[in-house]
Design a protein around this motif. Structure first.
Motif: not given
Length: 446
Positions: A165-166, A169, A322-325, A327-328
């Protein structure tokens, strides 16, 4: 490396492909297989990906599969990003709950339970197919409700399924930014369930910087969560809650804002994305430009009803990222495929990380990731109010799993009735009646 994406017509998929395009390291993804129950959607997204790949040397090949089993065979990683019932289903979830005066958000409260009840059987079927057709694959679950769905799949796949989940992050990065800290050098003391967690500390070189933020009302009110919850409440908590906790802490105000709105979030997205996919049916449509324009509108209106309820105003430009899901997800794949250790906040089986929950409960906590998967880090005990909420919601998730496995209407009623945001057993019974009437995917409940 071969990646299969289930829900390959999903609107946010170009974020994932963009991250793959930027990855030039050895062992990167070279082939992406898309599968979606709606071929027109996957064809539309494939056009966006083709625009993204234009001029990029050695871009990962994109293949659209017409069959789920075909998509899974030979996959080394599987992203599960399905939406059972589509956005029309989400809009119905919201509308039915609000008619009873309770929250209808897609992952929280009645709406999240309805979504989980019809999603879990499909996710379990996918897990069975992965176990049979791609037993060595790692499954990265994007499907909401992420913690619940991950726990359902883990019963068959064990630790080879990991939920992401973003939200944590994004929260951590926003707090780091206002503190002037490099988020890549910080340790985020975050714990809870998916969409139900708290940032309790932000440590740099052994020093916790969060007390400095909590002591400064002006700084505390300068970012998204500070505006949503208010500096005074954050100081009372002594932590920064995940934005989804706004539905719990300010439930009455949020329900009122949702009921007074012209469109719920699900209805808005359903209308918006219907326009996008219809536009994509025209051969001359510039695919990437249309997607970018639609995405910008989507991000700017995120949690708009919550901001209205709290008087937070429009989203700040600095909070639009965005939190960058994606990228996670890429960092998770890199760590597993290349054996490069990473630290990520993930949804995994508890294994003692949160003492109040059993070992098999899927929780959202910091994890060390290596070639053997994700290993949850034990966290300090949650305060009593947080422990109570986490245990109550986990109990609801377990009722959803039991109802999905048994087809028991009685267990489904219990899931609704036991949720902290559903205030009556009678309401719970009416919700089950209304949801089963609206969703063919709940026909298994008897």
């Amino acid at each position: 490396m071969r990646l299969t994406i289930l829900g390959g017509g999903g609107f946010r998929l170009p974020l994932v492909y963009g991250a793959l395009l930027a990855d030039r390291a050895e062992g990167r993804v070279t082939r992406v297989t898309l599968y979606d129950t709606d071929p027109a959607r996957s064809a539309a997204i494939a056009r966006v990906l083709a625009d993204q790949a234009a001029g990029v040397p050695d871009a990962p090949a994109v293949v659209v599969a017409g069959d789920l089993d075909e998509a899974l065979r030979g996959a080394e990683f599987v992203f599960s990003a399905i939406r059972v019932g589509g956005l029309a289903g989400r809009a119905a979830d919201e509308r039915i709950a609000l008619a009873e005066g309770v929250l209808g958000q897609e992952t929280v409260g009645a709406g999240g339970i309805a979504y989980g009840l019809r999603t879990v059987p499909v996710a379990v079927d996918i897990a069975r197919r992965v176990a049979r057709l791609a037993p060595d694959a790692w499954v990265i679950n994007f499907t909401n409700p992420a913690g619940l769905v991950t726990e359902a799949m883990a019963a068959l796949l064990g630790d080879r399924v990991i939920g992401i989940c973003d939200s944590p992050v994004g929260l951590g990065r926003r707090v780091a930014r206002v503190l002037g800290v490099n988020p890549d050098s910080a340790w985020f003391d975050y714990a809870g369930l998916n969409h139900l967690g708290w940032l309790r500390g932000l440590r740099v070189a052994g020093r916790d910087e969060l007390p400095r933020l909590l002591a400064d009302p002006e700084l505390l009110g300068s970012f998204e969560e500070g505006r949503l919850f208010g500096p005074e409440w954050l100081r009372s908590l002594g932590a920064i809650p995940n934005e989804y906790l706004h539905y719990y802490y300010f439930n009455r105000e949020t329900v009122r804002a949702y009921r007074e709105a012209e469109l719920t979030r699900g209805a808005f997205l359903h209308r918006q994305q219907a326009r996008f996919y219809a536009e994509m049916e025209r051969p001359g449509t510039p695919a990437l430009a249309a997607w970018d324009r639609t995405r910008a509108e989507r991000e700017a209106t995120y949690m708009a009803h919550n901001r209205e309820a709290s008087g937070a105003g429009e989203r700040d430009a600095a909070d639009l990222e965005s939190g960058g899901y994606e990228k996670v997800a890429l960092a998770l794949m890199r760590a597993i495929a290349r054996g490069r250790r990473a630290t990520l906040i993930l949804n995994v089986r508890n294994r003692g990380a949160i003492a109040a929950l059993d070992a098999e409960a899927v929780v959202e906590v910091p994890c060390f990731v290596d070639a053997n998967g994700a290993h949850p880090v034990p966290v300090s005990p949650l305060p009593g109010h947080a422990t109570g909420l986490v245990c109550a919601v986990k109990a609801v998730e377990r009722e959803v799993l039991a109802a999905s496995a048994s087809g028991s209407r009685e267990r489904a009623v219990s899931a609704f009735a036991l949720h902290p945001l559903v205030d009556s057993v009678s309401v719970a019974r009416r919700l089950v009646d209304a949801y089963t009437a609206a969703h063919p995917g709940l026909a298994h409940l008897r």
